[in-house]
Design a protein around this motif. Structure first.
Motif, PDB file in Angstrom:
ATOM      1  N   UNK A 113      11.706  39.098  58.947  1.00 12.97           N
ATOM      2  CA  UNK A 113      11.310  39.207  57.472  1.00 12.97           C
ATOM      3  C   UNK A 113      12.754  39.507  57.178  1.00 12.97           C
ATOM      4  N   UNK A 114      12.940  38.983  55.770  1.00 14.50           N
ATOM      5  CA  UNK A 114      14.244  38.972  55.109  1.00 14.50           C
ATOM      6  C   UNK A 114      14.058  38.961  53.580  1.00 14.50           C
ATOM      7  N   UNK A 115      13.752  40.472  53.136  1.00 14.72           N
ATOM      8  CA  UNK A 115      13.315  40.141  51.447  1.00 14.72           C
ATOM      9  C   UNK A 115      12.309  40.756  51.327  1.00 14.72           C
ATOM     10  N   UNK A 116      11.957  41.740  50.096  1.00 11.19           N
ATOM     11  CA  UNK A 116      10.811  41.927  49.746  1.00 11.19           C
ATOM     12  C   UNK A 116      10.292  42.206  48.176  1.00 11.19           C
ATOM     13  N   UNK A 117       8.819  42.227  47.732  1.00 13.91           N
ATOM     14  CA  UNK A 117       8.685  41.646  46.644  1.00 13.91           C
ATOM     15  C   UNK A 117       8.505  43.379  45.948  1.00 13.91           C
ATOM     16  N   UNK A 118       8.308  44.067  47.330  1.00  5.72           N
ATOM     17  CA  UNK A 118       8.165  45.364  46.802  1.00  5.72           C
ATOM     18  C   UNK A 118       9.273  46.250  47.293  1.00  5.72           C
ATOM     19  N   UNK A 119      10.196  46.329  47.054  1.00 10.67           N
ATOM     20  CA  UNK A 119      11.146  47.414  47.533  1.00 10.67           C
ATOM     21  C   UNK A 119      10.352  49.177  48.663  1.00 10.67           C
ATOM     22  N   UNK A 120      10.074  49.891  47.569  1.00 11.13           N
ATOM     23  CA  UNK A 120       9.508  50.850  47.186  1.00 11.13           C
ATOM     24  C   UNK A 120       8.406  50.732  48.692  1.00 11.13           C
ATOM     25  N   UNK A 121       7.324  50.145  48.186  1.00 16.02           N
ATOM     26  CA  UNK A 121       6.094  50.066  49.985  1.00 16.02           C
ATOM     27  C   UNK A 121       6.997  49.623  50.623  1.00 16.02           C
ATOM     28  N   UNK A 169       6.267  51.211  55.746  1.00 10.20           N
ATOM     29  CA  UNK A 169       6.661  52.363  54.575  1.00 10.20           C
ATOM     30  C   UNK A 169       7.892  52.759  54.902  1.00 10.20           C
ATOM     31  N   UNK A 170       8.300  53.143  56.205  1.00 15.96           N
ATOM     32  CA  UNK A 170       9.516  53.593  56.993  1.00 15.96           C
ATOM     33  C   UNK A 170      10.418  52.385  57.003  1.00 15.96           C
ATOM     34  N   UNK A 171      10.136  51.271  58.401  1.00 17.79           N
ATOM     35  CA  UNK A 171      10.811  50.563  57.512  1.00 17.79           C
ATOM     36  C   UNK A 171       9.906  48.902  58.456  1.00 17.79           C
ATOM     37  N   UNK A 172      10.010  47.803  57.642  1.00 22.23           N
ATOM     38  CA  UNK A 172       9.308  46.818  57.497  1.00 22.23           C
ATOM     39  C   UNK A 172       9.459  46.094  58.927  1.00 22.23           C
ATOM     40  N   UNK A 173       9.958  46.436  59.354  1.00 23.84           N
ATOM     41  CA  UNK A 173       9.912  45.374  61.198  1.00 23.84           C
ATOM     42  C   UNK A 173       9.074  46.386  61.474  1.00 23.84           C
ATOM     43  N   UNK A 174       9.103  48.191  61.739  1.00 22.08           N
ATOM     44  CA  UNK A 174       8.250  48.697  62.514  1.00 22.08           C
ATOM     45  C   UNK A 174       7.208  48.508  62.681  1.00 22.08           C
ATOM     46  N   UNK A 175       6.306  47.679  61.371  1.00 24.96           N
ATOM     47  CA  UNK A 175       4.683  47.709  60.753  1.00 24.96           C
ATOM     48  C   UNK A 175       4.726  46.777  62.335  1.00 24.96           C
ATOM     49  N   UNK A 176       5.505  46.248  62.916  1.00 25.52           N
ATOM     50  CA  UNK A 176       5.445  45.315  64.531  1.00 25.52           C
ATOM     51  C   UNK A 176       4.988  45.830  65.226  1.00 25.52           C
ATOM     52  N   UNK A 177       5.345  46.583  65.492  1.00 22.49           N
ATOM     53  CA  UNK A 177       6.348  47.443  66.591  1.00 22.49           C
ATOM     54  C   UNK A 177       4.836  48.632  67.329  1.00 22.49           C
ATOM     55  N   UNK A 178       4.104  49.124  66.147  1.00 18.70           N
ATOM     56  CA  UNK A 178       2.640  49.065  66.827  1.00 18.70           C
ATOM     57  C   UNK A 178       1.922  48.484  67.813  1.00 18.70           C
ATOM     58  N   UNK A 179       2.490  47.451  67.417  1.00 19.84           N
ATOM     59  CA  UNK A 179       1.680  46.293  68.264  1.00 19.84           C
ATOM     60  C   UNK A 179       1.957  45.789  69.275  1.00 19.84           C
TER      61      UNK A 179
END
Ligand code: PMV
Length: 331
Positions: free
Chosen positions: A17-25, A136-146
């Motif tokens: 993951x390298x780059x956001x289209x919406x940084x806030x979300x 929303x905390x950190x992009x890569x954290x979305x994957x650590x849930x799984x």
């Protein structure tokens, strides 16, 4: 109010993951694929209570009041809004590996706080909902849930409702897969991944070609994981990591996450491969080199790693499970 503790594993991206289209979300410009790592984890306890006047954050035993607290408060606000409460919380989190040195500590921490905080606020969320909070905390954290092999879909919606991670393959599908995380330097990185990626998006002349090629990398990694083809996964992951680092390198001002020792370990990986031991490397926003290999070659590889004065320590990780609750509270 109740106190809940969650334990989450770090993960390593095979397509970054390298780059956001919406940084806030934290809505990314590209989808990514990772493997969750058994044993490199964050343990986080959250308690909402009227006795707390402000949110409190204890990180590895020390109270912190800087941007790290701000970030945690933002996630707590997210959960408070969903639970319709205003109560402040105490959060304590411990990592069993070096923080902010490119070992995805924010991924494990983000997944752990998503589960612990939502349970402590009386909410019972699905993996998908937890992945959105963690994201929303950190992009890569979305994957650590799984657990296992995981894909985080970039989604299309402006509100991020379709932007969450889901499992590509369970641990048992490819339980011989290994990541050896070498520790080269324990220094905190000077440029955060968030800053690094947004600067890359804005200023690297190669950012558009990163996006133009990303689908091919995603397809190859998916195929490689599903067919358990280490050469395909390893070669693609290696190339993808080098491309990500090239974006950082060509940003203005230029960012380089490597330490001299990173190249030493990369050369070791190349040498091992020349000798017929199948292994590949990947790197995140820090100097550590992660070696991708199979269980049967771990002994031969680590024998060589132990002889290298560059490598301070290393962790051999199997694919790991999803975020889960723990009975052992930190306070
Ligand atoms: O989730 P963040 O903001 O720590 O960014 C992670 C960036 C990389 O680790 C370099 C890539 C990835 O997909 O994990």
């Amino acid at each position: 109010m109740m106190k809940f503790t969650a334990i989450a594993n770090a993960n390593i991206a095979l397509v970054k993951y390298w780059g956001n289209r919406n940084i806030d979300l934290t809505l990314p410009l590209n989808s990514s694929i990772s493997v969750t790592l058994d044993g490199l984890n964050a343990v986080t306890t959250v308690e909402f209570d009227e006795k707390y006047k402000n949110d409190i954050l204890i990180l590895n035993g020390t109270e912190v009041t800087d941007q790290k607290l701000e970030r945690v408060s933002k996630t707590l606000d997210n959960v408070r809004n969903l639970a319709n409460i205003t109560t402040r919380a105490k959060v304590s989190s411990n990592n069993n590996f070096p923080t902010a040195a490119g070992l995805a500590s924010s991924a494990a921490g983000g997944a752990a706080i998503a589960l612990a905080a939502s349970k402590a606020a009386g909410l019972n969320f699905s993996e998908r909902e937890l992945s959105v909070i963690a994201r929303k905390f950190s992009g890569s954290a979305s994957r650590s849930v799984i657990g296992g092999f995981v894909e985080w879909n970039k989604g299309e919606e402006d509100d991020g409702s379709d932007c969450f991670a889901k499992q590509l393959a369970p641990i048992e599908h490819w339980s011989e897969f290994r990541i050896i995380a070498t520790i080269i330097s324990k220094e905190e990185k000077k440029v955060s991944s968030r800053t690094g990626m947004s600067r890359s998006v804005r200023t690297s002349p190669f950012y558009n070609s990163w996006l133009d090629n990303i689908q091919q990398d995603l397809d190859k990694i998916k195929k490689g994981v599903l067919e358990k083809d280490l050469a395909l996964v390893g070669q693609t992951a290696e190339q993808n990591a080098v491309k990500m680092h090239s974006l950082a390198w060509t940003a203005k001002p230029s960012i380089n996450y490597w330490a001299p020792g990173s190249l030493v370990v990369i050369k070791l990986v190349n040498q091992l491969r020349d000798e017929g031991i199948e292994c590949y490397y990947t790197m995140d926003a820090g100097p550590q080199v992660k070696i991708i290999c199979l269980e049967k070659d771990v002994e031969d590889i680590t024998k060589v790693l132990k002889q290298s004065s560059t490598i301070k320590e290393f962790y051999t990780c199997k694919p790991g499970g999803p975020v889960k609750l723990s009975e052992k509270h930190l306070f």
